[in-house]
Each structure stands twice: as structure tokens, then as C-alpha cells.
Design a protein around this motif. Structure first.
Motif, short mmCIF file in Angstrom:
data_model
loop_
_atom_site.label_atom_id
_atom_site.label_comp_id
_atom_site.label_asym_id
_atom_site.label_seq_id
_atom_site.Cartn_x
_atom_site.Cartn_y
_atom_site.Cartn_z
N THR A 140 -34.15 40.63 -4.71
CA THR A 140 -32.90 41.38 -4.88
C THR A 140 -32.44 41.36 -6.33
O THR A 140 -31.99 42.38 -6.86
CB THR A 140 -31.80 40.78 -3.97
OG1 THR A 140 -32.27 40.76 -2.62
CG2 THR A 140 -30.53 41.60 -4.05
N GLY A 141 -32.57 40.21 -6.98
CA GLY A 141 -32.18 40.11 -8.38
C GLY A 141 -33.00 41.03 -9.26
O GLY A 141 -32.45 41.73 -10.14
N LEU A 142 -34.29 41.06 -9.04
CA LEU A 142 -35.17 41.92 -9.85
C LEU A 142 -34.91 43.40 -9.59
O LEU A 142 -35.12 44.24 -10.47
CB LEU A 142 -36.63 41.59 -9.56
CG LEU A 142 -37.12 40.25 -10.13
CD1 LEU A 142 -38.45 39.85 -9.50
CD2 LEU A 142 -37.25 40.33 -11.65
N PRO B 30 -23.79 37.11 -7.49
CA PRO B 30 -24.98 36.85 -8.30
C PRO B 30 -25.73 38.09 -8.77
O PRO B 30 -26.51 38.00 -9.73
CB PRO B 30 -25.87 36.03 -7.36
CG PRO B 30 -25.47 36.48 -5.99
CD PRO B 30 -23.99 36.72 -6.08
N PHE B 31 -25.50 39.24 -8.14
CA PHE B 31 -26.28 40.41 -8.50
C PHE B 31 -25.53 41.38 -9.41
O PHE B 31 -26.02 42.47 -9.72
CB PHE B 31 -26.78 41.11 -7.24
CG PHE B 31 -27.59 40.18 -6.37
CD1 PHE B 31 -28.66 39.47 -6.89
CD2 PHE B 31 -27.26 39.99 -5.03
CE1 PHE B 31 -29.40 38.60 -6.11
CE2 PHE B 31 -28.00 39.12 -4.24
CZ PHE B 31 -29.06 38.41 -4.78
N THR B 32 -24.33 40.95 -9.83
CA THR B 32 -23.60 41.72 -10.84
C THR B 32 -23.26 40.85 -12.05
O THR B 32 -22.78 41.37 -13.06
CB THR B 32 -22.29 42.30 -10.26
OG1 THR B 32 -21.49 41.24 -9.74
CG2 THR B 32 -22.59 43.30 -9.16
N ASP B 33 -23.51 39.56 -11.95
CA ASP B 33 -23.20 38.63 -13.04
C ASP B 33 -24.40 37.71 -13.25
O ASP B 33 -24.73 36.90 -12.38
CB ASP B 33 -21.95 37.82 -12.71
CG ASP B 33 -21.61 36.81 -13.80
OD1 ASP B 33 -21.26 37.24 -14.91
OD2 ASP B 33 -21.72 35.59 -13.53
N TYR B 34 -25.06 37.84 -14.39
CA TYR B 34 -26.30 37.09 -14.63
C TYR B 34 -26.06 35.58 -14.69
O TYR B 34 -26.90 34.79 -14.23
CB TYR B 34 -26.95 37.56 -15.93
CG TYR B 34 -28.31 36.95 -16.18
CD1 TYR B 34 -29.33 37.05 -15.23
CD2 TYR B 34 -28.59 36.27 -17.36
CE1 TYR B 34 -30.59 36.50 -15.45
CE2 TYR B 34 -29.84 35.72 -17.60
CZ TYR B 34 -30.83 35.83 -16.64
OH TYR B 34 -32.07 35.28 -16.86
#
Length: 270
Positions: free
Chosen positions: A90-92, A147-151
Motif C-alpha cells: 500500500t505504501g509503494l 501512514p499513507f499520507t505522511d512519510y
């Protein structure tokens, strides 16, 4: 798969049926530790819990065996690997989240986690047991993380998941020891997870190892991941004698029980 039965076998902990909000669960882990962390399990893993704690304990006492301990340990490992695998995928896939310079690291880690999932499913099937289905994950933990909008948050949870995985695999070593081939593979996975953890920790400008119970610039909600790491007594020897408690504790990584591992993962299961 009834995870309550599994966790009774993997840990001496008693289970609690208290229901709290997801936000309270995070605060409980930070402030009240082991028992309250276990109380959060039904929020994330409720679909696996068909019997109450007393009944499950009675069943476990009468049916526990090396074979079931082995498959139960593998099922728990599979849940943790499902979590990591989907997290990195999801992160990638989140546009603009991971800086270009860091993508190659997480692409490689993601490949490793996918391979771990495939191995565990095959290993469980080879033992005549059906692998547990992948849960539905909520990596915001009920809106507490993004987590997927803020590194920065993505990296914090990546470290927490990897450090949890390292301790969890170590905690199940005794339960997989009855099968030498699987034990060897589990130890190989464990060492790779440790490399992941060290890499992510260094990317966050932390030391590659854990001193005392300090996760290194981590929020209080992750305290359960590092609880117990301050131990300096190993086989009766005080490891702090020569170089102090920080170095002594860092020299020996601690285990994490099945129940504590599942409690941490459970906070991120919808």
C-alpha cells in the motif's frame, strides 16, 4: 482458525474480554502494558474468536501437542506477515509518499514479505492445515495514524512492525522446534526481519539495535513493542556488569509472546 485457542497455547497470559475503542486500545498499550494490550485483541481479531477464554483454556489443556503448537505458531506468523506485506504494498502504491531515494529499500523489503507469506501458507498447508485468510487491515488504527499520507508516520509504523516481527519470531522458536526444516526456515526469516528492522531504524536516524526499552524517537503508542527490552539478566548472568545497562540490554534481544504480538497486530485489523 480460532486465534484465541492459538494464543492460549503460545502464552501463559490470561485473556480478558473487555471491549474498548480503538483509540483507547492504543492508549492502553502505551500506559498499561501487557494485560491491557491483550484486552485489545478482540477489536482486531474478533473474527477468529469463537469461544470464550475459559472454554478455550480448558480445550487447550486437553488437546495441546507439539503438532498443534507448530501450526498455531505458523498461523500467527502468517498474520504478521500478511500485515507487513500489505503495508508495504500500500505504501509503494501511494503516490508521492515514499521519496525516490528510499523506494528501492521498501521495494526490496516488500518482495521479502511477499515471499514470507507464500512460504508460510505452503508450510501450513504441508502440515494438513488450512492457512488463515488474510484479515482486512486498518493501518490508521481507527483514525489514529495516517501512514499513507505522511512519510514520517509511515516510517514510524514500519519500524514498529519490523521490531515486532523480530521479537515475535524469536518468541515462537520453541513452538516450531519439533520440525527441523520449518525451524531452519523460520530462523532464516527471523534474521531477514532483523535486517529490515535495522535498516528502517537507521533510515529514521536511530541506532540499528534497541537499548533498554527505548524504541528511538517513537510515540508512546508503540511502547508495547519495546516492553521488556530493558532486561539485563540472561541465564542468570547480569549483562550490565561490564559495560552498563544500555549496552547489556542491547546485546540480547528479547522475545515477544504470542498474545502480545497479536495484540499489537490486532490494533491494525479492521
Amino acid at each position: 482458525m480460532n486465534l484465541l485457542n492459538i494464543l492460549d497455547k503460545l502464552s501463559d497470559d490470561q485473556f480478558f474480554t473487555k471491549m474498548t475503542s480503538r483509540s483507547e486500545g492504543l492508549l492502553d498499550i502505551a500506559n498499561f502494558g501487557r494485560k491491557t494490550a491483550i484486552a485489545s485483541i478482540p477489536l482486531g481479531l474478533g473474527s477468529f474468536m469463537a469461544t470464550d477464554a475459559k472454554a478455550a483454556t480448558t480445550t487447550v489443556a486437553s488437546t495441546s501437542s507439539a503438532a498443534s503448537a507448530l501450526t498455531d505458531a505458523l498461523q500467527l506468523a502468517l498474520v504478521l506477515e500478511y500485515l507487513e506485506d500489505e503495508y508495504y504494498r500500500t505504501g509503494l502504491a501511494s503516490t508521492g509518499l515514499i521519496p525516490t531515494a528510499d523506494r528501492v529499500v521498501f521495494q526490496q523489503i516488500s518482495k521479502h514479505e511477499t515471499a514470507h507469506v507464500a512460504f508460510l501458507k505452503a508450510a501450513i498447508s504441508s502440515l494438513g492445515t488450512t492457512p488463515g485468510a488474510k484479515p482486512k487491515f486498518d493501518f490508521t488504527a481507527g483514525g489514529n495514524f495516517q501512514p499513507f499520507t505522511d512519510y514520517k508516520t509511515f516510517m514510524i509504523l514500519a519500524q514498529a512492525f519490523e521490531d515486532t516481527g523480530v521479537r515475535a519470531y524469536k518468541g515462537q522458536a520453541g513452538n516450531v522446534a519439533s520440525n527441523k526444516a520449518i525451524l531452519q526456515a523460520a530462523l532464516q526469516i527471523h534474521s531477514v526481519e532483523a535486517r529490515h528492522a535495522s535498516q528502517v531504524r537507521r533510515m529514521r536516524m536511530n541506532k540499528g539495535w534497541i537499548e533498554l526499552k527505548d524504541g528511538g524517537n517513537m510515540p508512546a503508542a508503540t511502547d508495547a513493542v519495546y516492553a521488556g527490552e530493558e532486561n539485563v539478566i540472561q541465564a542468570g548472568y547480569n549483562t550490565s556488569t561490564k559495560f552498563g545497562a544500555a549496552a547489556g540490554s542491547a546485546s540480547f534481544d528479547e522475545t515477544l509472546s504470542g498474545s502480545d504480538s497479536a495484540a499489537i497486530a490486532g490494533l491494525f485489523i479492521a
